[in-house]
Motif scaffolding. Structure first.
Motif, mmCIF file in Angstrom:
data_model
loop_
_atom_site.group_PDB
_atom_site.id
_atom_site.type_symbol
_atom_site.label_atom_id
_atom_site.label_comp_id
_atom_site.label_asym_id
_atom_site.label_seq_id
_atom_site.Cartn_x
_atom_site.Cartn_y
_atom_site.Cartn_z
ATOM 1 N N SER A 60 33.548 -7.022 68.436
ATOM 2 C CA SER A 60 34.182 -6.214 67.387
ATOM 3 C C SER A 60 33.522 -4.842 67.267
ATOM 4 C CB SER A 60 34.108 -6.923 66.038
ATOM 5 O OG SER A 60 34.913 -8.058 66.032
ATOM 6 N N GLN A 61 32.203 -4.812 67.371
ATOM 7 C CA GLN A 61 31.489 -3.534 67.304
ATOM 8 C C GLN A 61 31.836 -2.655 68.502
ATOM 9 O OE1 GLN A 61 27.394 -4.730 66.877
ATOM 10 N NE2 GLN A 61 27.602 -5.083 64.680
ATOM 11 N N ASP A 64 35.304 -1.251 67.968
ATOM 12 C CA ASP A 64 35.286 -0.160 66.988
ATOM 13 C C ASP A 64 34.803 1.144 67.609
ATOM 14 O OD1 ASP A 64 36.237 -1.775 64.944
ATOM 15 O OD2 ASP A 64 34.251 -2.153 64.085
ATOM 16 N N SER A 67 37.294 2.457 70.270
ATOM 17 C CA SER A 67 38.514 2.977 69.651
ATOM 18 C C SER A 67 38.297 4.393 69.135
ATOM 19 C CB SER A 67 38.951 2.055 68.511
ATOM 20 O OG SER A 67 40.099 2.567 67.871
ATOM 21 N N LYS A 68 37.136 4.630 68.552
ATOM 22 C CA LYS A 68 36.818 5.969 68.042
ATOM 23 C C LYS A 68 36.626 6.962 69.184
ATOM 24 C CE LYS A 68 34.916 4.362 63.717
ATOM 25 N NZ LYS A 68 33.882 3.468 63.308
ATOM 26 N N SER A 86 40.470 -3.173 67.347
ATOM 27 C CA SER A 86 40.143 -2.006 66.530
ATOM 28 C C SER A 86 41.210 -0.942 66.755
ATOM 29 C CB SER A 86 38.769 -1.444 66.890
ATOM 30 O OG SER A 86 38.430 -0.398 65.998
ATOM 31 N N GLY A 87 41.612 -0.298 65.669
ATOM 32 C CA GLY A 87 42.616 0.761 65.764
ATOM 33 C C GLY A 87 44.041 0.247 65.717
ATOM 34 N N LYS A 90 44.821 -6.055 62.826
ATOM 35 C CA LYS A 90 44.140 -7.290 63.217
ATOM 36 C C LYS A 90 45.053 -8.499 63.004
ATOM 37 C CE LYS A 90 39.339 -5.800 62.515
ATOM 38 N NZ LYS A 90 39.553 -4.454 62.936
#
Length: 180
Positions: A60-61, A64, A67-68, A86-87, A90
């Motif tokens: 998950s990290q 994230d 995605s950024k 992510s993005g 969910k």
């Protein structure tokens, strides 16, 4: 728990054959690791083991961060299901199965990058109408353990060189994490 009506005997080496129909339905392949559970009622339960699912918080990290950096939605899969998103919604992706196209890519250990013509598009998760612009298998100790997918967004449908580098980094990082 659902009874199948199938009964198998244990051989002299302690082995039990899992019927082909169950292996096909549950997507259990030769060489797949199975975790064994027991209950106080005398039940023995086999569950497919997923190293990627075991480290879902790390996945998950990674999703994230990717995605950024990539400016697009990211989905991380084990061999069978979505593990992290992510993005994107969910709820929409949660526990969805890997699409047959992504499963084939993982089996063949191939990368996918959407081309400018958009002639060959892949939907990475069953039941979700979102296309991938890049997919890469996660390889750990020589075995495919999952995949990373970057999804098309309003901003981008063609994968950039930066995104190719980022998906490769995410795939390699997760592979190393699984190795421990």
């Amino acid at each position: 728990m659902k009874a199948t009506g199938i009964v198998r005997r244990i051989d002299d080496l302690g082995r039990v054959v899992i019927p082909k129909e169950i292996r096909r339905t549950m997507r259990i392949r030769e060489g797949d690791p199975l975790e064994i559970y027991t209950s106080n009622d005398g039940e023995v339960i086999f569950k497919k083991y997923s190293a990627i699912s075991e480290m879902s918080e790390n996945a998950s990290q990674v999703a994230d961060i990717m995605s950024k950096l990539a400016a697009c939605p990211v989905v991380i899969f084990d061999r069978d299901h979505v593990v992290a998103v992510s993005g994107a919604s969910k709820k929409e992706f949660n526990e969805r199965r890997v699409s047959p196209e992504l499963e084939d890519l993982m089996e063949m250990r191939k990368n996918y990058f959407c081309d400018s013509t958009g002639s060959r598009k892949i939907i990475p998760a069953e039941g979700v109408d979102k296309f991938a612009m890049a997919c890469m298998p996660i390889i750990s100790s020589g075995d495919v353990t999952g995949a990373v997918a970057f999804l098309e967004s309003e901003k981008s449908a063609i994968v950039s060189e930066l995104q190719k580098s980022l998906i490769s980094a995410a795939s390699q990082f997760l592979g190393k994490q699984v190795e421990g």
